[in-house]
Design a protein around this motif. Structure first.
Motif, PDB file in Angstrom:
ATOM      1  N   ASP A  65       0.741  -1.249  -0.035  1.00 17.54           N
ATOM      2  CA  ASP A  65       0.219   0.010   0.063  1.00 17.54           C
ATOM      3  C   ASP A  65       0.897   1.351  -0.082  1.00 17.54           C
ATOM      4  O   ASP A  65       0.464   2.001  -0.818  1.00 17.54           O
ATOM      5  CB  ASP A  65      -0.722   0.003   1.231  1.00 17.54           C
ATOM      6  CG  ASP A  65      -2.069  -0.981   1.140  1.00 17.54           C
ATOM      7  OD1 ASP A  65      -2.301  -1.380  -0.093  1.00 17.54           O
ATOM      8  OD2 ASP A  65      -2.714  -1.443   2.174  1.00 17.54           O
ATOM      9  N   LEU A  66       1.661   1.236   0.875  1.00 20.41           N
ATOM     10  CA  LEU A  66       2.934   2.625   0.917  1.00 20.41           C
ATOM     11  C   LEU A  66       3.445   2.682  -0.523  1.00 20.41           C
ATOM     12  O   LEU A  66       3.718   3.761  -1.102  1.00 20.41           O
ATOM     13  CB  LEU A  66       3.815   2.340   2.043  1.00 20.41           C
ATOM     14  CG  LEU A  66       3.033   2.520   3.340  1.00 20.41           C
ATOM     15  CD1 LEU A  66       4.236   2.294   4.563  1.00 20.41           C
ATOM     16  CD2 LEU A  66       2.780   4.043   3.675  1.00 20.41           C
ATOM     17  N   GLU A  67       3.990   1.701  -1.228  1.00 18.88           N
ATOM     18  CA  GLU A  67       4.741   1.622  -2.117  1.00 18.88           C
ATOM     19  C   GLU A  67       3.714   2.297  -3.455  1.00 18.88           C
ATOM     20  O   GLU A  67       4.075   2.903  -4.448  1.00 18.88           O
ATOM     21  CB  GLU A  67       5.288   0.241  -2.682  1.00 18.88           C
ATOM     22  CG  GLU A  67       6.349  -0.319  -2.079  1.00 18.88           C
ATOM     23  CD  GLU A  67       6.966  -1.714  -2.176  1.00 18.88           C
ATOM     24  OE1 GLU A  67       7.970  -1.970  -1.944  1.00 18.88           O
ATOM     25  OE2 GLU A  67       6.069  -2.295  -2.780  1.00 18.88           O
ATOM     26  N   GLU A 112       1.915   6.799  -6.848  1.00 17.80           N
ATOM     27  CA  GLU A 112       0.918   7.742  -7.136  1.00 17.80           C
ATOM     28  C   GLU A 112       1.036   8.838  -6.846  1.00 17.80           C
ATOM     29  O   GLU A 112       0.631   9.992  -7.739  1.00 17.80           O
ATOM     30  CB  GLU A 112      -0.470   7.112  -6.739  1.00 17.80           C
ATOM     31  CG  GLU A 112      -0.743   5.686  -7.320  1.00 17.80           C
ATOM     32  CD  GLU A 112      -1.861   5.055  -6.623  1.00 17.80           C
ATOM     33  OE1 GLU A 112      -2.458   5.675  -5.508  1.00 17.80           O
ATOM     34  OE2 GLU A 112      -2.178   3.829  -6.857  1.00 17.80           O
ATOM     35  N   THR A 113       1.623   9.243  -5.869  1.00 19.61           N
ATOM     36  CA  THR A 113       1.731  10.620  -5.281  1.00 19.61           C
ATOM     37  C   THR A 113       3.279  11.412  -5.576  1.00 19.61           C
ATOM     38  O   THR A 113       3.147  12.904  -5.666  1.00 19.61           O
ATOM     39  CB  THR A 113       1.367  10.705  -3.887  1.00 19.61           C
ATOM     40  OG1 THR A 113       2.377  10.043  -3.259  1.00 19.61           O
ATOM     41  CG2 THR A 113       0.142  10.234  -3.424  1.00 19.61           C
ATOM     42  N   GLY A 114       4.136  10.432  -5.881  1.00 17.84           N
ATOM     43  CA  GLY A 114       5.542  10.830  -5.754  1.00 17.84           C
ATOM     44  C   GLY A 114       6.163  11.305  -4.773  1.00 17.84           C
ATOM     45  O   GLY A 114       7.081  11.893  -4.462  1.00 17.84           O
ATOM     46  N   ALA A 154      11.271   6.562   5.000  1.00 23.83           N
ATOM     47  CA  ALA A 154      11.318   6.585   6.292  1.00 23.83           C
ATOM     48  C   ALA A 154      10.454   5.439   6.666  1.00 23.83           C
ATOM     49  O   ALA A 154      10.541   4.764   7.826  1.00 23.83           O
ATOM     50  CB  ALA A 154      11.185   7.861   6.795  1.00 23.83           C
ATOM     51  N   ALA A 155       9.389   5.475   6.120  1.00 25.32           N
ATOM     52  CA  ALA A 155       8.202   4.543   6.602  1.00 25.32           C
ATOM     53  C   ALA A 155       8.362   2.993   6.274  1.00 25.32           C
ATOM     54  O   ALA A 155       8.175   2.204   6.871  1.00 25.32           O
ATOM     55  CB  ALA A 155       6.891   5.109   6.353  1.00 25.32           C
TER      56      ALA A 155
END
Length: 313
Positions: A15-17, A22-24, A29-30
């Motif tokens: 999900d984070l990837e 999508e947002t750039g 860090a997360a």
């Protein structure tokens, strides 16, 4: 931690990837601690896998095929077709290529990447013409001084009536015999499943390697269970008895090297799996290069004659 925890962390990483793409945004860090924890849990789970678990990993969807490795490790691959007797077999393919720069003759068991190609290639189970094509390619390898590199991935030779009509057993025997007599180096690697004579037909190498989650045996666990217990559902018990995992085979002296896979299996990081495979095969080729043809043939024959245990009475 349970497999549910690992699945949850893997989902968070995905999900984070996706969000980062999508947002750039820079979400390293997360992501970094999550990825580290996922790798730790995968390694922890891998250490506890049963033999049957390893068999399932060798069959898992998305596991790299022979051609996936060729695309990442080889240049100038030219596929040669046909056995010059009956036809072409898409389950066993090969031809000259450069393996990380070294000219070689490739012999590949290709399962296919999707449903259509898997059916076309019979899930890597070759007909007699596949093994006769392999013999033709080995003849060419000897003629032009090309080391043979084989990537093994099959549950066994194709068991259909038409294969028996065209001499399946004879074709396998001819391929084994021809490979023993090679006067060039031969490096064989089990990259998934290595079942019976279908695998051994292109597995008679000076060096035999195996990936960490592959298996290699005289018969598949399901086949052994069907014969011994008349019940294929006892395959997990058969897998334990067969001692078919990479660690077992290294201990028994059947393979020279176990090639590590990314935590969780090669399907989770094909590029990393390819780098490890490429390095291992290249190392074996370098060790064998320059050796006399007769010495290579004698070493290969002695290697396989020495396998197994027996007692003289």
């Amino acid at each position: 931690m349970s497999s549910d925890t690992l699945s949850r962390l893997e989902a968070q990483v995905r999900d984070l990837e996706a969000t980062a793409r999508e947002t750039g945004q820079n979400l390293d860090a997360a992501l970094m601690p999550l990825r580290a924890e996922v790798e730790r849990l995968r390694a922890e789970r891998s250490a506890k896998l049963s033999r049957w678990d390893r068999v399932q990993l060798a069959r898992t969807p998305g596991r790299p095929t022979a051609l996936d490795y060729v695309e990442r490790l080889c240049t100038d691959f030219t596929e040669l077709h046909g056995d010059r007797a009956y036809g072409d077999d898409p389950a066993l393919i090969g031809g000259p290529a450069r393996w990380q720069g070294t000219p070689v003759m490739l012999l590949l068991q290709q399962k296919g990447r999707d449903t259509k190609s898997k059916i076309k290639r019979r899930f890597g189970s070759a007909n007699p013409e596949g093994y006769r094509k392999a013999v033709r390619l080995m003849d060419l390898a000897d003629r032009f001084g090309l080391p043979v590199v084989s990537l093994i991935d099959t549950q066994g030779a194709y068991p259909g009536i038409e294969a028996e009509e065209r001499g399946q057993g004879w074709a396998i025997a001819e391929s084994i015999q021809r490979m023993v007599r090679l006067r060039v180096p031969a490096v064989c690697t089990v990259i998934g499943e290595g079942g019976s004579g279908g695998a051994l037909a292109i597995g008679v190498g000076n060096r035999v390697l195996i990936q960490e989650n592959a298996w290699y045996s005289v018969i598949s666990p399901e086949g052994a269970a069907s014969i011994i217990w008349k019940d294929a559902s006892k395959a997990p018990e058969a897998a334990e008895a067969l001692k078919l995992t990479a660690a077992d085979l290294l201990e028994l002296g059947i393979v020279e090297e176990v090639i590590p896979e990314p935590p969780g299996g090669a399907h989770l990081d094909v590029d990393a799996a390819a780098r490890a495979l490429g390095a291992a095969v290249s190392r074996s080729l370098a060790e064998l290069s320059g050796q006399d043809g007769e010495a290579l043939r004698a070493q290969r024959a002695a290697r396989f004659r020495a396998l197994g245990a027996f007692t003289e009475v």
